[in-house]
Write an enzyme that holds these catalytic residues in place. Structure first.
Site, mmCIF file in Angstrom:
data_model
loop_
_atom_site.group_PDB
_atom_site.id
_atom_site.type_symbol
_atom_site.label_atom_id
_atom_site.label_comp_id
_atom_site.label_asym_id
_atom_site.label_seq_id
_atom_site.Cartn_x
_atom_site.Cartn_y
_atom_site.Cartn_z
ATOM 1 N N ALA A 199 0.803 -1.223 0.000
ATOM 2 C CA ALA A 199 0.000 0.000 0.000
ATOM 3 C C ALA A 199 0.835 1.271 0.000
ATOM 4 O O ALA A 199 0.312 2.340 -0.320
ATOM 5 C CB ALA A 199 -0.942 0.003 1.208
ATOM 6 N N THR A 200 2.110 1.188 0.356
ATOM 7 C CA THR A 200 2.963 2.386 0.328
ATOM 8 C C THR A 200 3.854 2.415 -0.917
ATOM 9 O O THR A 200 4.705 3.305 -1.042
ATOM 10 C CB THR A 200 3.853 2.440 1.584
ATOM 11 O OG1 THR A 200 4.670 1.270 1.642
ATOM 12 C CG2 THR A 200 3.003 2.525 2.844
ATOM 13 N N GLY A 201 3.665 1.473 -1.824
ATOM 14 C CA GLY A 201 4.493 1.384 -3.020
ATOM 15 C C GLY A 201 4.040 2.333 -4.121
ATOM 16 O O GLY A 201 3.023 3.027 -4.020
ATOM 17 N N ASP A 202 4.806 2.323 -5.213
ATOM 18 C CA ASP A 202 4.580 3.254 -6.310
ATOM 19 C C ASP A 202 3.253 2.988 -7.017
ATOM 20 O O ASP A 202 2.535 3.924 -7.379
ATOM 21 C CB ASP A 202 5.745 3.154 -7.304
ATOM 22 C CG ASP A 202 5.721 4.282 -8.330
ATOM 23 O OD1 ASP A 202 5.845 5.449 -7.918
ATOM 24 O OD2 ASP A 202 5.577 3.984 -9.528
ATOM 25 N N ALA B 89 0.468 1.631 -5.821
ATOM 26 C CA ALA B 89 -0.640 2.084 -4.986
ATOM 27 C C ALA B 89 -0.745 3.604 -4.994
ATOM 28 O O ALA B 89 -1.847 4.169 -5.040
ATOM 29 C CB ALA B 89 -0.468 1.566 -3.558
ATOM 30 N N HIS C 278 1.077 -7.435 -21.967
ATOM 31 C CA HIS C 278 0.162 -6.439 -22.502
ATOM 32 C C HIS C 278 -0.159 -6.636 -23.983
ATOM 33 O O HIS C 278 -1.319 -6.782 -24.362
ATOM 34 C CB HIS C 278 0.741 -5.033 -22.305
ATOM 35 C CG HIS C 278 0.889 -4.626 -20.879
ATOM 36 N ND1 HIS C 278 -0.085 -4.844 -19.929
ATOM 37 C CD2 HIS C 278 1.900 -4.002 -20.226
ATOM 38 C CE1 HIS C 278 0.308 -4.366 -18.762
ATOM 39 N NE2 HIS C 278 1.508 -3.861 -18.921
#
Length: 478
Positions: free
Chosen positions: A14-17, A19, A240
């Site tokens: 949750a504190t990553g790029d 998120a 992708h």
């Protein structure tokens, strides 16, 4: 539309790029649009070194929404959203404070809310997180969203699926590819199947070749550790571009329900011919080996262009050209369908633009917000029959209110809460793509250098697509 049942949403990483840039702003936009459940709680989680108090996590979310979101974090909607946020440390296999935090969120909602776990963590952590969810019984009445890459080859993809399926059956697994959540990619289905002018020509009789071109201007942006173990082919082509190919090449589904839609896409993957190393160009931009965290003798490709063939009745003999890479001339996301020329040429063929064949194309820009152009030849005013390339272009930004649109992650998170797997990938489809990629992975062609700001290694890239040409290098109808 039907709103989802009440949910507890747990964000690992949750504190990553990811998120910060996509997930927290996306969740707030869903709340702002009134698309989240009537009752929801969002529990952020991370390892001990990234621990935050609930208030600190709310401030972190406010900064993320203010910097990367489309809605201001203010007013009653923000206050309600912020009240739903909490944070709990987890160090798999030890759930630590996460277990009571999730239970508290469930109790706050009452009844039996659904749970969704979003694994915004490195792939190496998937197994430990999923195992922890199974061991603590958190997986009950829940679903899991898994980020790319889905393995690095056939063996690792199968191993990952076995790990996930030990806790979650396939109906509760959502392998997320934000490209498939884009409005403009979804519009390929509408363009083909809702318009009688296009579906009759969407085949080998009328289309000479297809390009799916996703160049990037950015470099590593501090992601050397991830990229060194991945490279352009695994990071972009498998995850992708081949997924977009499945949408472009699929047969008409019986309906747009998840099973029927994914059945037809998976049939395309089954029809992929094994990728021949001789049909692949691998490149590395000059200066890559000097990037922080990159090995001085790195063999990681930062560019891949390749030719694929779909061996079925509709597409036999039609080459699909895919290209993506770092530090290229433009950042674009474009599908180009080259139309065959009429069999009888009544017009001059020596005009300046003729060599580039700027007419006879359907171009779909699937960047946000995206556009679609039909490129054709028209007579210039004057006494002689002189042709010039023109285009009829539909632009999302000019035609619809953008406030109604959802970005890729927003659409897919909403679909996951609604149990709609239509735009998510199945395990057998992923494994089949890795199977078709095995000859390339076992025998990759040598790296070719290219200059930052170019279109990749020349002349190899132009030779790959000859006698056709890369659309982006010749024309821009935007």
């Amino acid at each position: 539309m039907t709103r989802p049942d009440n949910h507890v949403i747990v964000l690992f990483g949750a504190t990553g790029d990811l998120a910060k840039r996509k997930l927290l702003p996306g969740l707030f936009h869903l709340a702002w649009a009134g698309l989240l459940p009537d009752g929801y709680r969002i529990v952020g989680s991370g390892r001990a070194h990234s621990a935050l108090s609930d208030d600190a996590f709310r401030e972190h979310a406010r900064d993320a929404v203010a910097t990367f979101g489309r809605c201001e974090p203010s007013g009653p909607v923000w206050e309600s959203f912020a009240d739903s946020l909490s944070f709990a440390v987890s160090d798999p296999p030890d759930a630590g404070p996460l277990l009571p935090a999730v239970r508290a969120a469930e109790n706050a909602l009452g009844g039996q809310p659904r749970k969704i776990f979003h694994l915004a963590v490195p792939p190496t952590a998937f197994g430990s997180v999923v195992g922890m969810l199974g061991d603590t019984d958190l997986a009950a009445n829940s679903k899991v969203i898994v980020e790319k890459p889905f393995g690095t080859d056939l063996a690792s993809a199968r191993a990952l699926d076995e790990t996930i399926h030990a806790v979650f059956d396939e109906s509760r697994v959502f392998r997320i590819d934000h490209f498939l959540g884009k409005e403009s990619v979804d519009n390929v289905l509408a363009l083909r199947f809702a318009n009688g002018m296009f579906e009759p020509i969407w085949n080998r009789e009328h289309i000479s070749h297809v390009q799916i071109d996703v160049p990037e201007t950015l470099g590593l942006e501090g992601r050397a550790h991830f990229y060194e173990g991945t490279g352009a082919f695994r990071d972009m082509i498998v995850t992708h571009l081949i997924q977009v190919l499945g949408i472009v090449a699929m047969e008409p589904p019986v309906s747009l329900a998840a099973q029927q839609l994914r059945d037809e896409k998976d049939k395309v993957f089954e029809a992929l011919r094994p990728i021949e190393p001789g049909h692949v160009v691998r490149g590395q931009y000059d200066g890559y080996r000097g990037e922080p965290g990159v090995a001085p003798d790195s063999q990681t490709e930062t560019f891949t262009a390749l030719r694929l063939e779909v061996d079925n009745w509709r597409w036999a003999g039609v080459p699909f050209y895919l290209r993506s890479g770092k530090k290229l001339a433009q950042h674009r996301e474009v599908i180009t369908l080259g139309l065959r020329e009429p069999p009888l040429r009544m017009f001059p063929t020596d005009l300046p633009w003729q060599e580039k064949n700027l007419g006879n194309r359907i171009v779909i820009d699937f960047g946000d917000p995206g556009w679609i152009a039909a490129c054709f030849l028209a007579k210039e005013p004057g006494p002689t029959m002189r042709l010039a390339p023109e285009a009829m272009t539909f632009r999302y930004a000019d035609s619809f209110c953008q406030e109604h649109g959802l970005e890729g992650y927003e659409r897919l998170i909403l679909d996951a809460m609604l149990d709609d797997q239509s735009l998510f990938t199945r395990s057998n489809g992923i494994e089949r793509i890795w199977e078709a990629s095995t000859p390339l992975l076992d025998n990759p062609p040598p790296l070719r250098p290219y200059a930052p700001g170019s279109w990749g290694p020349e002349p190899a890239v132009s030779d790959l697509i000859a006698p056709h040409r890369w659309y982006l290098e010749d024309a821009d109808v935007e």
